[in-house]
Motif scaffolding. Structure first.
Motif, mmCIF file in Angstrom:
data_model
loop_
_atom_site.group_PDB
_atom_site.id
_atom_site.type_symbol
_atom_site.label_atom_id
_atom_site.label_comp_id
_atom_site.label_asym_id
_atom_site.label_seq_id
_atom_site.Cartn_x
_atom_site.Cartn_y
_atom_site.Cartn_z
ATOM 1 N N HIS A 13 48.294 -62.682 35.854
ATOM 2 C CA HIS A 13 48.684 -64.057 36.167
ATOM 3 C C HIS A 13 49.826 -64.124 37.195
ATOM 4 O O HIS A 13 49.748 -63.485 38.240
ATOM 5 N N ALA A 14 50.874 -64.922 36.920
ATOM 6 C CA ALA A 14 51.923 -65.130 37.923
ATOM 7 C C ALA A 14 52.618 -63.828 38.292
ATOM 8 O O ALA A 14 52.999 -63.618 39.449
ATOM 9 N N ASN A 15 52.802 -62.949 37.319
ATOM 10 C CA ASN A 15 53.448 -61.671 37.605
ATOM 11 C C ASN A 15 52.640 -60.847 38.604
ATOM 12 O O ASN A 15 53.194 -60.290 39.559
ATOM 13 N N GLN A 16 51.333 -60.753 38.381
ATOM 14 C CA GLN A 16 50.522 -59.947 39.286
ATOM 15 C C GLN A 16 50.427 -60.586 40.672
ATOM 16 O O GLN A 16 50.461 -59.881 41.687
ATOM 17 N N MET A 61 61.540 -55.611 44.001
ATOM 18 C CA MET A 61 60.936 -54.322 44.321
ATOM 19 C C MET A 61 60.800 -53.450 43.074
ATOM 20 O O MET A 61 59.797 -52.730 42.920
ATOM 21 N N ALA A 62 61.770 -53.514 42.171
ATOM 22 C CA ALA A 62 61.673 -52.735 40.927
ATOM 23 C C ALA A 62 60.468 -53.193 40.114
ATOM 24 O O ALA A 62 59.714 -52.379 39.554
ATOM 25 N N PHE A 63 60.279 -54.486 40.060
ATOM 26 C CA PHE A 63 59.165 -55.088 39.327
ATOM 27 C C PHE A 63 57.825 -54.793 40.019
ATOM 28 O O PHE A 63 56.848 -54.413 39.390
ATOM 29 N N ALA A 64 57.796 -54.913 41.350
ATOM 30 C CA ALA A 64 56.535 -54.768 42.080
ATOM 31 C C ALA A 64 56.047 -53.328 42.126
ATOM 32 O O ALA A 64 54.841 -53.079 42.218
ATOM 33 N N THR A 65 56.956 -52.374 42.064
ATOM 34 C CA THR A 65 56.575 -50.961 42.182
ATOM 35 C C THR A 65 56.529 -50.241 40.843
ATOM 36 O O THR A 65 56.272 -49.037 40.800
ATOM 37 N N ALA A 66 56.751 -50.962 39.748
ATOM 38 C CA ALA A 66 56.673 -50.342 38.422
ATOM 39 C C ALA A 66 55.234 -49.970 38.099
ATOM 40 O O ALA A 66 54.288 -50.520 38.667
#
Length: 521
Positions: free
Chosen positions: A135-138, A124-129
């Motif tokens: 790529h894979a992150n998005q 959630m920290a990563f997705a809402t930053a």
């Protein structure tokens, strides 16, 4: 570089207690000592060296990123450097440091919630930053925001970019908080790396984390590269490629370009990434990790040479030297990074990276504090100025294989909006439809569905916001082999928006067999 377990410059500050350890000799005959004791000063110096090396390497390779795809950067091409280079990137293109501020997202969660923070908290920290991802992150960010949580968010059936480099470039933190404990680094990477990757994509981060971890307790580059590879299952493509690089280094010890060429011949194919098949771009973790290893082995402990070679291998040529320089920086420590490369850092070390409130100086301290906690949690001890680490012999993580029995066979150009696509007919076992939703209203979320052979496969949300976008419009793997007909419907159209299809990547269960027959007489 002198090949011993511990830097001679640190000998006065470091005591090694060895149990059941073979005597130092050839790298293949070494074993880690059972315990290593460092002073806090040395531990901090190595952690600082890791973060500093990563930042310097990223800054050095920044101008070349993905400008040399499928070709090395020739010696005559200058890569400029001066004392203001890092500050220039901070001021003008802070997104260059995505591999650093992504690391810091995870560091901050550990700092806030402790070592046992659950995967969902990192996700959630990563997705809402606020930062932009690719790529894979998005794809993982989109999945998480749609309720698909890790490890499914990184699984290849849900993420066409699962083998990409993403976790590899942001796994540095895992090694920096686990000095001498590569298996603990792997456990951390299991929890966090599967947010965005799977299989070879995940192995890239496991391997980088293990090399950082071992760099705390050995200053033999070849040993660290070889020993860290034991964390990767031998049957994996990733392991086989790195083993080849190590073998080719022995075969061509004075010619990194020959090893690069051997890699291109054998390992440069990309299977999964829809942006990397049928084109020179290769953001796959396997080949880019090979470039890290080429830099480390042929750099021979020289900071500049290590960065330069990793950069000149091409492709993701800022992230690869960042990892190589970070690993070497951990090995030699901050104070032994040549001043020529290090002094530009003093202008930014108190400046927070974009999208964070964490500066390098703060990151040094956070990783140091976390490393002390990990040491104690894993049987070590902290007493006064001494930190005693219980070293871990690397063990392989579980075997995973993404895109198994899938081979890209063709790419169909579409270049039409959804209402003009009609039927798309292909023959194979899988398909990825590339494209994007366009709308001036960033709050708009389109809804669309895909049917294959008349059956509804998926109904999806397509955010107009670039930050929360769906990377690829639709995909489906593991179809029965044969001819398939695909149709699409836009469920909530509006006049100021469009859903644009660019192309379709088609897969089958075997590679193309290209045969050119002469015309019959």
């Amino acid at each position: 570089m002198k090949k011993t377990f511990f830097p001679a410059a640190c000998a006065a500050a470091l005591l090694c207690v060895s149990v059941g350890c073979t005597s130092p000799g050839a790298s293949g005959n070494k074993q880690l000592p059972a315990k290593v004791t460092l002073t806090k000063e040395v531990l901090m110096d190595k952690i600082k060296g890791g973060w500093a090396g990563q930042t310097i390497g990223c800054s050095f390779g920044g101008p070349t990123e993905f400008k040399y795809n499928g070709t090395m950067i020739q010696d005559y091409v200058p890569i400029e450097w001066d004392d203001d280079r890092i500050a220039w990137w901070y001021d003008n293109f802070p997104g260059l440091y995505d591999d650093v501020y992504m690391d810091l997202t995870f560091v901050e969660v550990f700092d806030r919630l402790g070592l046992d923070a659950p995967a969902d908290s990192f996700a959630m920290a990563f997705a809402t930053a606020g930062y932009t991802l690719w790529h894979a992150n998005q794809s993982a960010r989109y999945n998480i925001l749609q309720g698909i949580m890790p490890p499914q968010s990184g699984h290849w059936l849900n993420n066409p970019h699962a083998d990409d480099i993403d976790y590899q470039i942001e796994a540095d933190y895992a090694g920096l908080m686990t000095p001498g404990m590569p298996n603990t680094a792997s456990a951390i990477s299991d929890k966090i790396g599967h947010i965005m990757n799977y299989g070879d994509g995940w192995y890239g981060g496991v391997y980088v984390g293990a090399m950082y971890s071992l760099a705390f307790v050995s200053d033999d580059v070849e040993y660290v590269v070889t020993e860290a590879l034991k964390t990767i299952p031998q049957q994996s493509t990733f392991y086989q490629c790195m083993a080849d690089v190590i073998k080719w280094h022995k075969q061509y010890p004075d010619d990194w370009k020959q090893t690069w060429f051997e890699c291109e011949k054998k390992w440069s194919q990309d299977i999964g990434c829809p942006d990397g098949v049928f084109v020179p771009l290769n953001i796959d973790a396997v080949i880019n990790s090979a470039y890290i290893v080429i830099g480390l082995l042929y750099g021979e402990g020289d900071f500049y040479k290590t960065m330069d070679i990793s950069t000149r291998c091409g492709q993701d040529s800022d992230c690869n030297p960042a990892s190589a320089a970070g690993i070497l920086g951990t090995m030699i420590g901050y104070d032994r990074i040549p001043e020529y490369w290090r002094k530009g850092l003093t202008k930014v070390e108190d400046r927070a990276f974009s999208y964070t409130d964490i500066s390098l100086n703060k990151a040094y301290q956070m990783s140091f504090d976390q490393a002390l906690q990990v040491v104690q949690q894993n049987g070590g001890s902290v007493a006064g100025d001494s930190v005693t680490i219980v070293c871990q012999l690397p063990e392989p993580v579980r075997y995973e294989k993404a895109f198994e029995n899938l081979y890209p066979v063709t790419k169909q150009t579409i270049n039409k909006p959804i209402d003009q696509v009609g039927e798309v007919v292909f023959e194979g076992t899988g398909v990825v439809f590339k494209g994007y939703l366009q709308c001036a209203d960033a709050t708009y979320v389109g809804k669309a569905e895909m049917r294959i052979d008349g059956e509804l496969v998926e109904t999806v949300n397509l955010p107009a916001s670039y930050t929360t976008r769906r990377n690829d419009l639709f995909w489906k793997y593991q179809l029965p082999k044969g001819k398939h007909t695909v149709t699409f419907s836009w469920l909530n159209p509006r006049k100021d928006a469009s859903i644009n299809y660019t192309e379709a990547v088609i897969y089958s269960d075997s590679p193309n067999k290209i045969v050119h027959q002469p015309a019959a007489k």
